[in-house]
Design an enzyme around this catalytic site. Structure first.
Site, PDB file in Angstrom:
ATOM      1  N   GLU A  58       0.819  -1.201   0.000  1.00  0.00           N
ATOM      2  CA  GLU A  58       0.000   0.000   0.000  1.00  0.00           C
ATOM      3  C   GLU A  58       0.862   1.264   0.000  1.00  0.00           C
ATOM      4  O   GLU A  58       0.555   2.235  -0.697  1.00  0.00           O
ATOM      5  CB  GLU A  58      -0.926   0.015   1.224  1.00  0.00           C
ATOM      6  CG  GLU A  58      -1.896  -1.153   1.294  1.00  0.00           C
ATOM      7  CD  GLU A  58      -1.381  -2.292   2.145  1.00  0.00           C
ATOM      8  OE1 GLU A  58      -2.173  -2.890   2.881  1.00  0.00           O
ATOM      9  OE2 GLU A  58      -0.151  -2.599   2.074  1.00  0.00           O
ATOM     10  N   CYS A  81      -2.535  -3.177   7.293  1.00  0.00           N
ATOM     11  CA  CYS A  81      -2.112  -3.384   8.679  1.00  0.00           C
ATOM     12  C   CYS A  81      -2.510  -2.194   9.544  1.00  0.00           C
ATOM     13  O   CYS A  81      -2.574  -1.049   9.095  1.00  0.00           O
ATOM     14  CB  CYS A  81      -0.606  -3.625   8.740  1.00  0.00           C
ATOM     15  SG  CYS A  81       0.414  -2.219   8.221  1.00  0.00           S
TER      16      CYS A  81
END
Length: 352
Positions: A58, A81
């Site tokens: 990401e 996360c």
């Protein structure tokens, strides 16, 4: 959502999962994640987990997208996360600050430090979240990480290259080459996608294998080399064991480091002690294959079959501890089959 929207989601998620495969075998203990950012039907950012686990997919995709992420859709193969790390900020926080319109994710992160918290943080920031798109494909792509989370051991692929009658060598032990160039190239690609590769003592002595990756541009992807061997000299080699019907199930083992760059393990169960190994490729020989099958540690089976008959040759596996024929059924599912030159590859997954 419209049918067209669902198709688009599936297509872009397939792209993200394909990107995740680039990191397979190089990111442990982090998952190999893929991410694609799409705005107005165009990719504005993409990323995959880099070697060693950072940057995350990401973060890489957001860096490419820049301000174009505003109002875009982010496709990611695993929940972003949400836990703190000295190596970088949480991806859920990065995405919340970037303000895409939607997050589409294949899987919830099983890591207890995230496990739904990433999705909750994104929704709290006003970002729509869609879960479960491409879940089966994402599970296969991240099988190593997921197996470690669930079972505390690497995901194990067993490779067998045989004749039509299940032989891996002539009676003289000649085995080069059972399969053709295309099948061997595919086997090297599988090596490049693995953290470590393992053979047994019989294969090590007979073939002196290098176990490296010999594909142009991927030579640096050669995995760690492991040797399954007992310290007890009375335990037979692969060939002797299969001929006599012996197995390794009652053998005592430990773990040591070989000065020539080979790591030794002395029981299949020892794979749980290996650091930074999520994907393990087992290449033989017969007793080693049997030991992993008998311990029910094989998750995926690669069966390469050449269109040849050998007859009285070396068998691919020996006793795996089945007491009844009925116990052999229902264990394996065929998930892929293809021609590789004159050879045929079949890929099976263990049903659990």
């Amino acid at each position: 959502m419209s049918a067209a929207g669902a198709i688009d989601d599936a297509r872009w998620m397939a792209s993200a999962i394909a990107l995740s495969e680039r990191g397979r075998g190089r990111t442990a203990p982090n998952p190999n994640v893929g991410c694609v950012i799409v705005r107005d039907g165009h990719v504005v950012g993409r990323g995959w987990t880099q070697p060693g686990g950072r940057p995350h997919a990401e973060a890489m995709a957001l860096n490419q997208a820049g301000a174009s992420v505003h109002g875009a859709t982010v496709y990611v193969s695993l929940e972003p996360c949400a836990h703190e790390s000295a190596r970088g900020p949480a991806c859920a926080d990065l995405l919340a600050a970037a303000k895409p319109a939607r997050i589409v994710a294949a899987l919830t992160d099983p890591d207890s430090r995230t496990a739904g918290r990433g999705f909750a943080r994104l929704r709290a920031a006003g970002i729509a979240v869609t879960e479960g798109v491409g879940a089966d494909a994402a599970r296969r792509a991240m099988a190593g990480f997921l197996t470690q989370q669930a079972s505390g051991r690497p995901h194990v692929t067993l490779k067998l290259a045989t004749s039509l009658d299940g032989r891996i060598a002539l009676a003289s032990a000649e085995s080069k080459w059972i399969t053709g160039a295309e099948a061997r190239a595919h086997g090297h690609l599988e090596r490049a996608r693995s953290d470590a590769i393992l053979v047994g003592r019989g294969t090590y002595v007979a073939d002196a294998p290098k176990l490296d990756v010999r594909l142009a541009g991927l030579e640096d992807r050669s995995p760690r080399r492991l040797l399954l061997t007992t310290q007890n000299p009375s335990v037979p080699s692969d060939v002797e064991a299969c001929a006599s019907g012996d197995t390794v199930r009652n053998t005592s083992f430990d773990f040591a480091q070989d000065e020539r760059g080979w790591e030794r393990i002395h029981d299949p169960e020892n794979i749980a002690t290996l650091d930074h190994v999520d994907h393990l490729l087992v290449e033989g020989g017969a007793l080693t294959a049997s030991a992993f099958l008998a311990a029910d540690l094989v998750d995926r089976l690669l069966l390469y079959r050449a269109p040849i008959l050998i007859g009285d040759g070396k068998i691919g596996i020996c006793d795996i501890g089945l007491a009844r024929l009925a116990d052999a059924h229902g264990r394996w599912s065929l998930i892929d089959a293809r021609a590789l030159g004159q050879d045929r590859l079949e890929i099976y997954e263990r049903r659990r």
